[in-house]
Motif scaffolding. Structure first.
Motif, PDB file in Angstrom:
ATOM      1  N   ASN A  80       0.798  -1.231   0.000  1.00 25.60           N
ATOM      2  CA  ASN A  80       0.000   0.000   0.000  1.00 25.60           C
ATOM      3  C   ASN A  80       0.830   1.280   0.000  1.00 25.60           C
ATOM      4  N   ASP A  81       2.161   1.175  -0.023  1.00 26.90           N
ATOM      5  CA  ASP A  81       2.994   2.373  -0.197  1.00 26.90           C
ATOM      6  C   ASP A  81       2.742   2.964  -1.582  1.00 26.90           C
ATOM      7  N   CYS A  82       2.809   4.269  -1.660  1.00 29.30           N
ATOM      8  CA  CYS A  82       2.759   4.954  -2.949  1.00 29.30           C
ATOM      9  C   CYS A  82       4.203   5.249  -3.348  1.00 29.30           C
ATOM     10  N   VAL A  83       4.556   4.941  -4.590  1.00 32.35           N
ATOM     11  CA  VAL A  83       5.922   5.154  -5.084  1.00 32.35           C
ATOM     12  C   VAL A  83       5.873   5.865  -6.427  1.00 32.35           C
ATOM     13  N   VAL A  84       6.966   6.532  -6.744  1.00 32.53           N
ATOM     14  CA  VAL A  84       7.140   7.107  -8.075  1.00 32.53           C
ATOM     15  C   VAL A  84       8.034   6.146  -8.840  1.00 32.53           C
ATOM     16  N   VAL A  85       7.564   5.666  -9.969  1.00 35.55           N
ATOM     17  CA  VAL A  85       8.342   4.764 -10.815  1.00 35.55           C
ATOM     18  C   VAL A  85       9.142   5.619 -11.788  1.00 35.55           C
ATOM     19  N   THR A  86      10.469   5.443 -11.760  1.00 38.21           N
ATOM     20  CA  THR A  86      11.358   6.260 -12.582  1.00 38.21           C
ATOM     21  C   THR A  86      12.365   5.394 -13.342  1.00 38.21           C
ATOM     22  N   ILE A  87      12.981   6.021 -14.345  1.00 39.04           N
ATOM     23  CA  ILE A  87      14.074   5.411 -15.112  1.00 39.04           C
ATOM     24  C   ILE A  87      15.246   6.375 -15.045  1.00 39.04           C
ATOM     25  N   GLY A  88      16.431   5.856 -14.732  1.00 44.75           N
ATOM     26  CA  GLY A  88      17.612   6.708 -14.738  1.00 44.75           C
ATOM     27  C   GLY A  88      18.693   6.198 -13.818  1.00 44.75           C
ATOM     28  N   TYR A  89      19.822   6.863 -13.859  1.00 46.59           N
ATOM     29  CA  TYR A  89      20.985   6.468 -13.070  1.00 46.59           C
ATOM     30  C   TYR A  89      21.162   7.402 -11.890  1.00 46.59           C
ATOM     31  N   GLN A  90      21.780   6.881 -10.842  1.00 42.98           N
ATOM     32  CA  GLN A  90      22.059   7.669  -9.649  1.00 42.98           C
ATOM     33  C   GLN A  90      22.884   8.896 -10.027  1.00 42.98           C
ATOM     34  N   HIS A  91      22.569  10.030  -9.405  1.00 48.67           N
ATOM     35  CA  HIS A  91      23.248  11.308  -9.638  1.00 48.67           C
ATOM     36  C   HIS A  91      23.020  11.839 -11.056  1.00 48.67           C
ATOM     37  N   SER A  92      21.965  11.402 -11.710  1.00 44.58           N
ATOM     38  CA  SER A  92      21.612  11.873 -13.052  1.00 44.58           C
ATOM     39  C   SER A  92      20.119  12.159 -13.081  1.00 44.58           C
ATOM     40  N   PRO A  93      19.678  12.948 -14.055  1.00 43.04           N
ATOM     41  CA  PRO A  93      18.233  13.171 -14.186  1.00 43.04           C
ATOM     42  C   PRO A  93      17.496  11.854 -14.414  1.00 43.04           C
ATOM     43  N   ARG A  94      16.327  11.756 -13.845  1.00 35.27           N
ATOM     44  CA  ARG A  94      15.504  10.555 -14.005  1.00 35.27           C
ATOM     45  C   ARG A  94      14.173  10.936 -14.617  1.00 35.27           C
TER      46      ARG A  94
END
Length: 132
Positions: free
Chosen positions: A36-50
């Motif tokens: 039941n947690d709400c999450v944002v699903v993203t694509i990208g690398y750490q320390h970079s824009p996602r």
């Protein structure tokens, strides 16, 4: 709100089309993701824009051994795979280390949150499907 991030843009299309509805993460991540947690699903690398793909709700979090993964667990993570050996190879590529069938993994199942879907809006307002 937590982030469920994917590093490969290969998954963006699978996510958008609803073909990828789970992720299998190496180790016990049950402390990080909860039902039941709400999450944002993203694509990208750490320390970079996602890139934000969508918001989602966590439907289920299961910790198990790699050898306990079902073909369905594997398919929901990667629609191209069904077998444990394929999953082991894939996890080794992602994590850059050896993975055995006795290693712990966390299966996180999620559902996209759709903003104001017409079929739900109509149902709430008594429209569509009612035959009086």
């Amino acid at each position: 709100m937590r982030v469920l991030n994917f590093y490969s843009s290969v998954f963006a299309d699978q996510l958008r089309r609803g073909r990828k509805t789970a992720t299998i993460r190496l180790g016990d991540k049950s402390h990080k993701y909860r039902k039941n947690d709400c999450v944002v699903v993203t694509i990208g690398y750490q320390h970079s824009p996602r890139e934000k793909i969508f918001n989602a709700v966590i439907d289920q979090v299961e910790v198990k051994r790699v050898h306990e993964l079902s073909p369905r667990d594997i398919e929901h993570d990667n629609p191209e795979f069904r077998r444990i050996d394929e999953m082991v190879h894939f996890l080794q590529q992602i994590y850059g280390k050896a993975v055995t069938i006795d290693d712990l993994v966390t299966v996180v199942r999620f559902s996209q949150i759709i903003e104001n879907p017409p079929e739900l809006r109509d149902r709430f307002h008594g429209l569509g499907g009612a035959n009086n």
